[in-house]
Motif scaffolding. Structure first.
Motif, short mmCIF file in Angstrom:
data_model
loop_
_atom_site.label_atom_id
_atom_site.label_comp_id
_atom_site.label_asym_id
_atom_site.label_seq_id
_atom_site.Cartn_x
_atom_site.Cartn_y
_atom_site.Cartn_z
N LEU A 333 17.04 67.69 58.43
CA LEU A 333 17.28 66.27 58.65
C LEU A 333 16.61 65.39 57.59
N SER A 334 16.13 65.99 56.52
CA SER A 334 15.64 65.19 55.40
C SER A 334 16.84 64.52 54.73
N PRO A 335 16.65 63.35 54.08
CA PRO A 335 17.78 62.71 53.40
C PRO A 335 18.48 63.64 52.41
N ALA A 336 17.70 64.38 51.62
CA ALA A 336 18.31 65.30 50.65
C ALA A 336 19.06 66.43 51.34
N GLY A 337 18.51 66.93 52.44
CA GLY A 337 19.17 68.00 53.18
C GLY A 337 20.49 67.54 53.78
N ILE A 338 20.51 66.33 54.31
CA ILE A 338 21.75 65.77 54.87
C ILE A 338 22.80 65.60 53.79
N ILE A 339 22.40 65.02 52.65
CA ILE A 339 23.33 64.79 51.55
C ILE A 339 23.95 66.11 51.09
N HIS A 341 24.12 69.06 52.82
CA HIS A 341 24.89 69.75 53.87
C HIS A 341 26.26 69.10 54.07
N LEU A 342 26.33 67.78 54.00
CA LEU A 342 27.58 67.08 54.23
C LEU A 342 28.32 66.74 52.94
N ASP A 343 27.75 67.12 51.80
CA ASP A 343 28.39 66.91 50.49
C ASP A 343 28.76 65.43 50.30
N LEU A 344 27.73 64.59 50.33
CA LEU A 344 27.96 63.14 50.39
C LEU A 344 27.95 62.45 49.03
N TRP A 367 31.35 65.33 58.20
CA TRP A 367 30.53 65.23 59.41
C TRP A 367 31.36 65.46 60.68
N GLU A 368 32.67 65.64 60.53
CA GLU A 368 33.52 65.97 61.67
C GLU A 368 33.77 67.47 61.80
N ARG A 369 33.22 68.27 60.89
CA ARG A 369 33.42 69.73 60.97
C ARG A 369 32.75 70.30 62.21
N LEU A 370 33.30 71.42 62.69
CA LEU A 370 32.74 72.12 63.85
C LEU A 370 32.21 73.49 63.43
N ASP A 371 31.47 73.51 62.34
CA ASP A 371 31.00 74.78 61.80
C ASP A 371 29.61 75.16 62.27
N ALA A 372 29.03 74.39 63.20
CA ALA A 372 27.72 74.75 63.75
C ALA A 372 27.81 75.20 65.20
#
Length: 382
Positions: A333-339, A341-344, A367-372
């Motif tokens: 949930l770090s900003p870099a981790g979010i960017i 993971h979601l390829d932002l 962010w709508e993927r169901l891969d988790a």
């Protein structure tokens, strides 16, 4: 079991609504920068009024941004192409007031920290296929359909501004009937309310509202003042970020207060809200809850979240503290981790600026993927 009966109402607006023009311009500027400079820092606000568009904010980038060109092309795509509409892509005055990001903010972001403090909230429910509340999904679909019949000239007297509103009755927390529909559609002056009402019910309302949710008769209001000939920025001043409830869950669930458009993904207002939705949606899709709300808070310049909370409103299959631990242990949930993971860091944002940032199953909306889902079920012991 909760057998209470209640109603929920949500609204949406078309891309020609003044506030949505601003959201789209701000995100079009962001996308232009993301194409050439994925590490660019952007926080852009737009204001529109009769004949004028002002773009202001903070941009730090290595690329040149032709702001006036971006504004005019965005307004053209929306459909404001004639002076008689009161706002015309070729004749509006475009003003800019742009400077670089504050060094104090920048140094916190450079180290991987959040670009601001705040609380970001994501929500999901299994009441629709999109894992979204029924009222906001129907409101968005009505506005999308309203734009479609305008742009294809099926109803050639329509103009770009428009709104929808939908009221749904719930029983035992499940939607059972649509009780009211409201449409406001800007139109050519020579068309009667009777014709507009009949056309919109036939070509917009009936194709969108599911037959099993329609009462007999369905209560539909069209252009409540009797006419809607003056619209867009000629009628109302628009500003970026004034439709945050339209952008999110239609008033269902809580809201952190920050808007999304015009902000690059280092701004957790945007990226963490996307991540919170992603987590909540996967939790519901995994069968761990029927409804889920994820709260993530940040402090400016800090890498790790300030706090994390998960709420399931009595529908959870495992205790909320256990679910919070699973989320904290398995999602970066770090900003870099979010960017990452979601390829932002891509030019994907203009598409989000109208008809909702959530419930859109299109490739850009990672962010709508169901891969988790499988990971969450395994972690929960299911």
């Amino acid at each position: 079991m909760n057998n209470s009966v209640y109603t929920l109402t949500s609204e949406s607006v078309t891309e020609g609504h003044p506030d949505k023009i601003c959201d789209q311009v701000s995100d079009a500027v962001l996308d232009y920068i993301m194409r050439d400079d994925p590490l660019g820092r952007v926080a852009v606000e737009t204001l529109v009024t009769t004949g004028t568009c002002l773009v202001a904010g903070e941009i730090t980038t290595d690329t040149y941004v032709p702001v006036e060109e971006v504004v005019r092309e965005t307004v053209r795509e929306i459909g404001y192409t004639r002076a008689k509409y009161g706002f015309d892509c070729d004749t509006i005055g475009v003003l800019t007031a742009i400077h670089e990001q504050s060094r104090e903010i920048s140094q916190g972001v450079d180290s991987g920290g959040a670009g601001d403090q705040g609380m970001m909230i994501g929500y999901a429910t299994n009441e629709t296929a999109e894992y979204m509340p029924m009222p906001i999904m129907l409101a968005h679909k009505l506005c999308q359909r309203l734009a479609q019949v305008r742009k294809t000239d099926q109803l050639d007297y329509l103009r770009p501004d428009g709104k929808s509103q939908v009221t749904v009755r719930y029983q035992a927390d499940r939607p059972v009937v649509v009780t009211k529909v409201l449409l406001a559609a800007q139109h050519r002056p020579d068309v009667s309310l009777e014709q507009i009402r009949a056309d919109l019910i036939e070509t917009v309302v009936m194709p969108v509202i599911p037959s099993e949710l329609q009462p007999d008769p369905l209560d539909v209001m069209v252009n409540g003042t009797g006419s809607f000939t003056v619209g867009g920025p000629q009628a109302d001043t628009g500003v970026t970020g004034r439709k945050t409830i339209v952008d999110t869950y239609g008033g269902v669930g809580r809201h952190g207060g920050g808007c999304f458009s015009g902000k690059d993904p280092t701004k957790v207002d945007r990226s963490a809200s996307y991540m919170a939705r992603y987590i909540a949606k996967n939790i519901v899709a995994a069968g761990l809850a029927d409804r889920c709300e994820v709260h993530i808070a940040y402090a400016i310049g800090q890498v790790e979240p300030f706090s994390l909370a998960v709420f399931t409103f009595g529908t959870g299959k495992i205790p909320e503290p256990q679910l919070e631990k699973i989320v904290g242990d398995n999602f970066d949930l770090s900003p870099a981790g979010i960017i990452q993971h979601l390829d932002l860091r891509r030019p994907i944002y203009k598409k989000t600026a109208c008809y909702g940032h959530f419930g859109r199953n299109e490739p850009e909306f990672t962010w709508e993927r169901l891969d988790a889902v499988d990971m969450l079920r395994e972690a929960a012991g299911l």
